[in-house]
Scaffold this active site. Structure first.
Site, PDB file in Angstrom:
ATOM      1  N   CYS A 137       0.818  -1.206   0.000  1.00  0.00           N
ATOM      2  CA  CYS A 137       0.000   0.000   0.000  1.00  0.00           C
ATOM      3  C   CYS A 137       0.847   1.249   0.000  1.00  0.00           C
ATOM      4  CB  CYS A 137      -0.868   0.039   1.257  1.00  0.00           C
ATOM      5  SG  CYS A 137      -1.871  -1.420   1.469  1.00  0.00           S
ATOM      6  N   GLY A 142      -1.294   1.220  -4.819  1.00  0.00           N
ATOM      7  CA  GLY A 142      -2.568   0.611  -4.454  1.00  0.00           C
ATOM      8  C   GLY A 142      -3.715   1.195  -5.239  1.00  0.00           C
ATOM      9  N   TYR A 194      10.630  -3.228  -8.914  1.00  0.00           N
ATOM     10  CA  TYR A 194       9.329  -3.056  -9.563  1.00  0.00           C
ATOM     11  C   TYR A 194       8.409  -2.043  -8.878  1.00  0.00           C
ATOM     12  CZ  TYR A 194       4.401  -4.054 -10.512  1.00  0.00           C
ATOM     13  OH  TYR A 194       3.072  -3.922 -10.802  1.00  0.00           O
ATOM     14  N   ASN A 242       1.395   0.203   5.693  1.00  0.00           N
ATOM     15  CA  ASN A 242       1.974  -0.457   4.526  1.00  0.00           C
ATOM     16  C   ASN A 242       2.908  -1.549   5.040  1.00  0.00           C
ATOM     17  OD1 ASN A 242       4.591   0.443   2.186  1.00  0.00           O
ATOM     18  ND2 ASN A 242       3.085  -1.155   2.001  1.00  0.00           N
ATOM     19  N   GLY A 243       2.713  -2.744   4.537  1.00  0.00           N
ATOM     20  CA  GLY A 243       3.527  -3.874   4.987  1.00  0.00           C
ATOM     21  C   GLY A 243       2.627  -5.013   5.403  1.00  0.00           C
TER      22      GLY A 243
END
Ligand code: AMP
Length: 488
Positions: free
Chosen positions: A29, A55, A270, A129-130
Site C-alpha cells: 500500500c 494501491g 518493480y 503499509n507492509g
C-alpha cells in the site's frame, strides 16, 4: 542473517488451521500523514494521487479538527473515491491517507484504511503499509481476551494493542504497542491531531519525512513530496518512531534493533516509482544499473532493445546503453484501463495483455528484438507478449529480466502469488524459455543485482533467495500457509 529453513512447514489447503481466521487483505500500500497544513485533506489527496501505483483497490482519508474526525473511504482509484467538493468537506490541519493494493480478503468498507476507532484517550486513524508476520497470533490472543475486531486487516491489531496498553502517556502506549509487532510495517497513525509514524526495525517498507512551510508530511515515497512541492527532510530510520505535534517533530524511543536492516529490494526492482528515491538512491538509476548488469551477464546479438512498459523502461535503457543496441519504443501501454471492462464471450488467453499492451509494428517488423522486463512472476503476461511481438513481425524474441527468478512468496507485504503459481518455483530457465516461446531467456543474477545497488545492502531478497529476515510466526504456528500469504 537469521534465515528460516528453506523448507517451511507446509500447511495444506484442507488443513483446518487455515479456517480459523478470515484471510485478511495483504497490505501492499501507500500511506501519507499531514500535520499542521491548512486543508490537510487536499494535501493527502494529492499525495495519494502520486502514490496510486502502490494501491488501486481502495482509498481513504481521515482528517481531524475540533469537530472530531472526518472520514471518507471507498473502493477504486483515488480520483474515483474523492472529488474536490468531498475532499474539502474533510476539514482540519491533520490528515492520514491510504491507498490499498489487495487482491485477497474482503473488500468491505471496514477493511479500507485508514482504520478508525475511538479509545479512552482519543480518536485513532491508522494507515499501514507492509504485512505483519505475527498478526494471526496476536489477533488470536486478543480475541481470546475478549477483543472484537471489525475488519480482517492486520492493522486493526495495532489499534487494540494501543488501547490495551497500560502505559500512562499516549506516546508510551504507541511505542509499547509497536514493540509487539513482527514483520513489515511503515505506519502512520493520528491520535486526534497528533501524528505518529513508525518503521519496523528491519525497515522493509519505505517511509519519508518532508516539510512544507511550518507543516510536515510523512509518506511512502518521495514522489508524493514532489507533487506537494514539499521539501524532503529524511527517511525514517528502521525501527524509528516519530511524533509530529504543533509543528515539532520528535523522535521517540526506537524499537528494539534488528540484527541488521532489510529494506525490500523488490521496491527497487518493480514496486516504487522510478522518479522516487528509495533506500538513499534514485529508483530509475538503480533500475538502469540492473539493466546494464543484465546486458553484461546475458549479451545477445539483436537489432533493438524494447521494454515492457512502463515498469521496465529504466532497465531496458540500461541494457541498451551497455550493449550499444538501440532502444526502441516497441510496445505501448494503455494507461486508462478501468478496474472493470467487458470481456469478450469467447475464451481468449491473450485478452488481458492485449487490453494493456500493443506492439508498434514498424519497429518490430523483420527485427531481432531483446525484450526487457523488470521481473517474471507467473509468466502469463510475458507469454502473451511474446506471441504479440511475433505476430507483429519480430523474427527473434530474446527475453531479459532485470531481476533474479522469483521463487519464494513474500510475507512482508508485496502481493505475490503462491509458490505453485510462481513460474520460477516450478521450472528451470530452459523450461521457462520453452514455456514462454522465446529464443533465449536471461535473468539478472542475485549477486549482480545486489552488487548493482548503491550501498550493497543488506536487503531483503527473500522472494529471490528464500532467506526470510523476520520470523514468520504465523507460518510457524500454522495460521498462514508456507506456500504464501494468499494460499488458502
Ligand atoms: P507475470 O509474470 O505475467 O505474472 O507478470 C510479470 C509482470 O508483472 C512484470 O512485468 C512486473 O512488471 C509485474 N509485477 C511484478 N510483481 C508484481 C506484483 N507484485 N503485482 C503486480 N504486478 C507485478
Amino acid at each position: 542473517m537469521p534465515n528460516l529453513p528453506r523448507e517451511l512447514p507446509v500447511v495444506t489447503a484442507d488443513d483446518d488451521r487455515l479456517d480459523r481466521f478470515d484471510d485478511g487483505p495483504r497490505d501492499e500500500c501507500g500511506v501519507v500523514g499531514i500535520s499542521g497544513i491548512d486543508l490537510a485533506s487536499e494535501q493527502a489527496f494529492l499525495a495519494m494521487y502520486a502514490l496510486q501505483h502502490r494501491g488501486q483497490e481502495a482509498a481513504g482519508i481521515v482528517t481531524f479538527d475540533d469537530n472530531g474526525p472526518h472520514v471518507l473511504k471507498g473502493e477504486g482509484l483515488v480520483g474515483d473515491v474523492f472529488a474536490t467538493w468531498s475532499v474539502r468537506k474533510l476539514t482540519g490541519r491533520t490528515a492520514v491517507g491510504h491507498v490499498r493494493y489487495s487482491t485477497a480478503g474482503g473488500n468491505d468498507l471496514d477493511n479500507i484504511q485508514p482504520i478508525t476507532a475511538r479509545y479512552a484517550r482519543g480518536h485513532i486513524a491508522l494507515a499501514h503499509n507492509g504485512n505483519l508476520t505475527n498478526h494471526y497470533d496476536l489477533r488470536k490472543r486478543l480475541v481470546d481476551e475478549g477483543a472484537i475486531f471489525r475488519s480482517s486487516a492486520d492493522s486493526e491489531t495495532l489499534i487494540h494493542l494501543i488501547a490495551k496498553s497500560r502505559h500512562e502517556t499516549i506516546d508510551a502506549q504507541v511505542d509499547d504497542a509497536l514493540t509487539h509487532l513482527d514483520g513489515a510495517f511503515s505506519i502512520v497513525i493520528s491520535i486526534d491531531d497528533t501524528i505518529y509514524a513508525a518503521r519496523d526495525p528491519r525497515g522493509f517498507r519505505p517511509l519519508v519525512l518532508g516539510k512544507k512551510g511550518t507543516g510536515h508530511i510523512v509518506c511512502s515515497e518521495t514522489c508524493a513530496l514532489d507533487i506537494l512541492e514539499a521539501e524532503y527532510v529524511r527517511d525514517l530510520a528502521p525501527g524509528e518512531v516519530i511524533k509530529i505535534q504543533d509543528g515539532v517533530v520528535t523522535s521517540l524511543r526506537s524499537l528494539p534493533a534488528a540484527e541488521h536492516p532489510a529494506p525490500c529490494i523488490f521496491e527497487l526492482v518493480y514496486f516504487a516509482r522510478p522518479d522516487s528515491r528509495i533506500w538513499g538512491q534514485s529508483v530509475d538509476a538503480a533500475r538502469r544499473v540492473f539493466g546494464k548488469r543484465l546486458a553484461a551477464e546475458h549479451p545477445v546479438e539483436a537489432d533493438a532493445v524494447i521494454a515492457v512498459p512502463d515498469s521496465a523502461n529504466s532497465a531496458a535503457l540500461g541494457y541498451a546503453e551497455e550493449s550499444g543496441i538501440p532502444f526502441e519504443l516497441g510496445m505501448l501501454r494503455h494507461h486508462y484501463i478501468g478496474r472493470t471492462f467487458i470481456k469478450p464471450s469467447q475464451a481468449d488467453r491473450d485478452f488481458g495483455a492485449r487490453m494493456k499492451y500493443n506492439p508498434v509494428q514498424h519497429v518490430l517488423q523483420g527485427k531481432r528484438v531483446i525484450v526487457v522486463d523488470d521481473s517474471l512472476v507467473r509468466g502469463t503476461t510475458s507469454r502473451s507478449l511474446v506471441r504479440m511481438l511475433r505476430r507483429a513481425g519480430a523474427t527473434e524474441v530474446h527475453l531479459r529480466i532485470g531481476s533474479p527468478p522469483v521463487k519464494w512468496p513474500c510475507f512482508y507485504g508485496i502481493d505475490m502469488p503462491t509458490r505453485k503459481e510462481l513460474i520460477a518455483s516450478n521450472m528451470d530457465v530452459p523450461e521457462i524459455a520453452a514455456q514462454l516461446g522465446v529464443d533465449s531467456l536471461g535473468y539478472l543474477s542475485l549477486k549482480g543485482m545486489i552488487d548493482a545497488v548503491a550501498d550493497g545492502g543488506p536487503y531483503c531478497d527473500a522472494c529471490f533467495s528464500g532467506n526470510y529476515p523476520a520470523p514468520l510466526v504465523d507460518v510457524e504456528k500454522g495460521f498462514v500457509s508456507a506456500e504464501g500469504p494468499t494460499a488458502c
